[in-house]
Motif scaffolding. Structure first.
Motif, PDB file in Angstrom:
ATOM      1  N   THR A  50      32.878  45.792  40.286  1.00 52.85           N
ATOM      2  CA  THR A  50      34.316  45.688  40.033  1.00 52.85           C
ATOM      3  C   THR A  50      34.546  44.866  38.764  1.00 52.85           C
ATOM      4  O   THR A  50      33.853  43.889  38.510  1.00 52.85           O
ATOM      5  CB  THR A  50      34.998  44.987  41.220  1.00 52.85           C
ATOM      6  OG1 THR A  50      34.773  45.746  42.394  1.00 52.85           O
ATOM      7  CG2 THR A  50      36.488  44.807  40.995  1.00 52.85           C
ATOM      8  N   GLN A  51      35.541  45.265  37.974  1.00 47.80           N
ATOM      9  CA  GLN A  51      35.851  44.519  36.752  1.00 47.80           C
ATOM     10  C   GLN A  51      36.421  43.142  37.094  1.00 47.80           C
ATOM     11  O   GLN A  51      37.221  43.002  38.022  1.00 47.80           O
ATOM     12  CB  GLN A  51      36.846  45.291  35.893  1.00 47.80           C
ATOM     13  CG  GLN A  51      37.112  44.644  34.533  1.00 47.80           C
ATOM     14  CD  GLN A  51      37.989  45.523  33.644  1.00 47.80           C
ATOM     15  OE1 GLN A  51      38.351  46.632  34.027  1.00 47.80           O
ATOM     16  NE2 GLN A  51      38.326  45.029  32.471  1.00 47.80           N
ATOM     17  N   VAL A  52      36.001  42.140  36.338  1.00 52.07           N
ATOM     18  CA  VAL A  52      36.524  40.788  36.542  1.00 52.07           C
ATOM     19  C   VAL A  52      37.986  40.762  36.078  1.00 52.07           C
ATOM     20  O   VAL A  52      38.276  41.117  34.932  1.00 52.07           O
ATOM     21  CB  VAL A  52      35.696  39.754  35.764  1.00 52.07           C
ATOM     22  CG1 VAL A  52      36.216  38.337  36.036  1.00 52.07           C
ATOM     23  CG2 VAL A  52      34.218  39.859  36.129  1.00 52.07           C
ATOM     24  N   PRO A  53      38.920  40.369  36.935  1.00 52.19           N
ATOM     25  CA  PRO A  53      40.333  40.438  36.563  1.00 52.19           C
ATOM     26  C   PRO A  53      40.736  39.296  35.628  1.00 52.19           C
ATOM     27  O   PRO A  53      40.090  38.251  35.579  1.00 52.19           O
ATOM     28  CB  PRO A  53      41.057  40.303  37.901  1.00 52.19           C
ATOM     29  CG  PRO A  53      40.129  39.478  38.743  1.00 52.19           C
ATOM     30  CD  PRO A  53      38.738  39.896  38.325  1.00 52.19           C
ATOM     31  N   ASP A  54      41.816  39.508  34.887  1.00 45.87           N
ATOM     32  CA  ASP A  54      42.344  38.451  34.028  1.00 45.87           C
ATOM     33  C   ASP A  54      43.115  37.406  34.817  1.00 45.87           C
ATOM     34  O   ASP A  54      43.244  36.255  34.376  1.00 45.87           O
ATOM     35  CB  ASP A  54      43.252  39.041  32.942  1.00 45.87           C
ATOM     36  CG  ASP A  54      42.454  39.733  31.848  1.00 45.87           C
ATOM     37  OD1 ASP A  54      41.275  39.384  31.656  1.00 45.87           O
ATOM     38  OD2 ASP A  54      43.017  40.642  31.208  1.00 45.87           O
ATOM     39  N   ARG A  55      43.638  37.811  35.972  1.00 46.21           N
ATOM     40  CA  ARG A  55      44.361  36.869  36.834  1.00 46.21           C
ATOM     41  C   ARG A  55      43.869  37.032  38.262  1.00 46.21           C
ATOM     42  O   ARG A  55      43.582  38.145  38.693  1.00 46.21           O
ATOM     43  CB  ARG A  55      45.879  37.095  36.782  1.00 46.21           C
ATOM     44  CG  ARG A  55      46.525  36.693  35.473  1.00 46.21           C
ATOM     45  CD  ARG A  55      48.039  36.669  35.602  1.00 46.21           C
ATOM     46  NE  ARG A  55      48.491  35.693  36.572  1.00 46.21           N
ATOM     47  CZ  ARG A  55      48.648  34.389  36.319  1.00 46.21           C
ATOM     48  NH1 ARG A  55      48.371  33.911  35.139  1.00 46.21           N
ATOM     49  NH2 ARG A  55      49.079  33.571  37.252  1.00 46.21           N
ATOM     50  N   PRO A  56      43.823  35.956  39.023  1.00 49.82           N
ATOM     51  CA  PRO A  56      43.384  36.069  40.411  1.00 49.82           C
ATOM     52  C   PRO A  56      44.470  36.654  41.300  1.00 49.82           C
ATOM     53  O   PRO A  56      45.668  36.547  41.013  1.00 49.82           O
ATOM     54  CB  PRO A  56      43.098  34.615  40.801  1.00 49.82           C
ATOM     55  CG  PRO A  56      43.982  33.801  39.919  1.00 49.82           C
ATOM     56  CD  PRO A  56      44.091  34.556  38.632  1.00 49.82           C
ATOM     57  N   GLY A  57      44.030  37.274  42.396  1.00 46.13           N
ATOM     58  CA  GLY A  57      44.975  37.731  43.400  1.00 46.13           C
ATOM     59  C   GLY A  57      45.620  36.552  44.102  1.00 46.13           C
ATOM     60  O   GLY A  57      44.980  35.531  44.347  1.00 46.13           O
ATOM     61  N   ARG A  58      46.900  36.696  44.400  1.00 44.29           N
ATOM     62  CA  ARG A  58      47.669  35.638  45.051  1.00 44.29           C
ATOM     63  C   ARG A  58      48.655  36.245  46.042  1.00 44.29           C
ATOM     64  O   ARG A  58      49.179  37.335  45.810  1.00 44.29           O
ATOM     65  CB  ARG A  58      48.461  34.814  44.017  1.00 44.29           C
ATOM     66  CG  ARG A  58      47.617  33.910  43.136  1.00 44.29           C
ATOM     67  CD  ARG A  58      47.125  32.717  43.934  1.00 44.29           C
ATOM     68  NE  ARG A  58      46.397  31.767  43.109  1.00 44.29           N
ATOM     69  CZ  ARG A  58      45.083  31.784  42.897  1.00 44.29           C
ATOM     70  NH1 ARG A  58      44.370  32.738  43.473  1.00 44.29           N
ATOM     71  NH2 ARG A  58      44.496  30.885  42.157  1.00 44.29           N
ATOM     72  N   PRO A  59      48.970  35.536  47.115  1.00 48.24           N
ATOM     73  CA  PRO A  59      50.057  35.976  47.993  1.00 48.24           C
ATOM     74  C   PRO A  59      51.405  35.815  47.289  1.00 48.24           C
ATOM     75  O   PRO A  59      51.486  35.254  46.189  1.00 48.24           O
ATOM     76  CB  PRO A  59      49.923  35.025  49.186  1.00 48.24           C
ATOM     77  CG  PRO A  59      49.250  33.813  48.646  1.00 48.24           C
ATOM     78  CD  PRO A  59      48.340  34.278  47.550  1.00 48.24           C
ATOM     79  N   GLU A  60      52.457  36.306  47.930  1.00 47.27           N
ATOM     80  CA  GLU A  60      53.791  36.231  47.313  1.00 47.27           C
ATOM     81  C   GLU A  60      54.244  34.793  47.114  1.00 47.27           C
ATOM     82  O   GLU A  60      54.977  34.485  46.172  1.00 47.27           O
ATOM     83  CB  GLU A  60      54.812  36.985  48.168  1.00 47.27           C
ATOM     84  CG  GLU A  60      54.618  38.497  48.159  1.00 47.27           C
ATOM     85  CD  GLU A  60      55.719  39.212  48.911  1.00 47.27           C
ATOM     86  OE1 GLU A  60      56.691  38.549  49.337  1.00 47.27           O
ATOM     87  OE2 GLU A  60      55.605  40.437  49.095  1.00 47.27           O
TER      88      GLU A  60
END
Length: 275
Positions: A50-60
């Motif tokens: 998987t590509q390393v994202p520029d921003r991390p996943g976050r909840p709302e």
């Protein structure tokens, strides 16, 4: 038990953990990748990664606001202690993603596997810290996301995404080292307020963070030696180029030195780093 996705390599698992918006998945995945890497049951990289994202996943939640708008906290009240624990949970969550990002984003760097051993141990422990603090918040009837937080920590990662030496200078040697400076006073204030449970959580974080700064200092010195650069001078140059604002005193010189970060690195930079 939360179902985890297939993990093709260390880089893949770390990238998937960074992307995860479900914080239970993120912390479980970070620790599982660390376990498998430690057991040498994962490769470093895979064509399926998987590509390393520029921003991390976050909840709302929480709402992210500028650092100056985050209200000050008085630890003499329960609301103040909840606010502090929420801020610490936010720091620890970012620290999970920062450790994973160092491992994933720089997985093609010519460094020994022990580099990744160190950072995956950091990721494992940061995930432990986040869960400890979140559990303590829940004991107060609160949870992570109830209060606003700021986004300055991830900005440091984004700004140094193309330079491993700069990343090490800014993240472990400034941001993590700052935790060594401020945590002892917070531990004492929690105990003065009679909140021994929260103080005990901070005790765990403080002892582990010494090791995290040490991992950063070790590999920063390694890269400087390979480039035939003086570590303290290189640190100061990189901070001037990549960090906004001055380094803040007071410094916990003893804990910093135990981690390999001696005063020659930072003492001359307390007034301004952008002059």
């Amino acid at each position: 038990m939360t179902d985890l996705p297939a993990i093709h390599s260390l880089r893949d698992g770390a990238a998937r953990a960074i992307r995860a918006a479900d914080l239970d998945v993120k912390t479980l995945l970070a620790q599982e990748v660390a376990r498998r890497w430690s057991a040498r049951s994962l490769s470093l990289r895979s064509p399926l990664d998987t590509q390393v994202p520029d921003r991390p996943g976050r909840p709302e939640k929480p709402d992210l606001i500028p650092p100056r708008q985050v209200p000050k906290r008085a630890l003499t009240t329960e609301k103040g202690r909840i606010a502090l624990l929420h801020a610490i949970a936010h720091i620890e969550l970012n620290a999970v993603d920062l450790a994973l990002d160092i491992a994933a984003r720089f997985a093609s760097e010519p460094v020994p596997n022990s580099f990744f051993d160190g950072w995956m141990r950091v990721a494992f422990e940061e995930a432990k810290h986040f869960r400890l603090v979140r559990d303590r918040l829940r004991q107060f009837g609160a949870d992570y996301g109830d209060l606003p937080a700021h986004d300055g920590l991830w900005q440091a990662a984004h700004d140094t995404r193309n330079d491993l030496t700069a990343r090490l200078a800014v993240v472990p040697l400034i941001l993590e080292a700052r935790g060594l400076d401020v945590t002892p006073a917070l531990q004492a204030k929690m105990r003065e307020a009679g909140d021994l449970e929260s103080a005990a959580v901070l005790d765990v974080i403080y002892e582990d963070e010494k090791g995290h700064v040490a991992v950063g200092a070790k590999w920063f010195r390694f890269l400087c030696a390979r480039q035939k650069k003086d570590p303290a001078a290189a640190f100061q140059s990189l901070v001037r180029a990549n960090f906004r604002g001055p380094l803040k005193a007071p410094f916990n010189d003893i804990a910093r030195a135990e981690a390999g970060l001696t005063p020659s690195f930072y003492r001359s930079m307390t007034a301004s780093v952008n002059t």
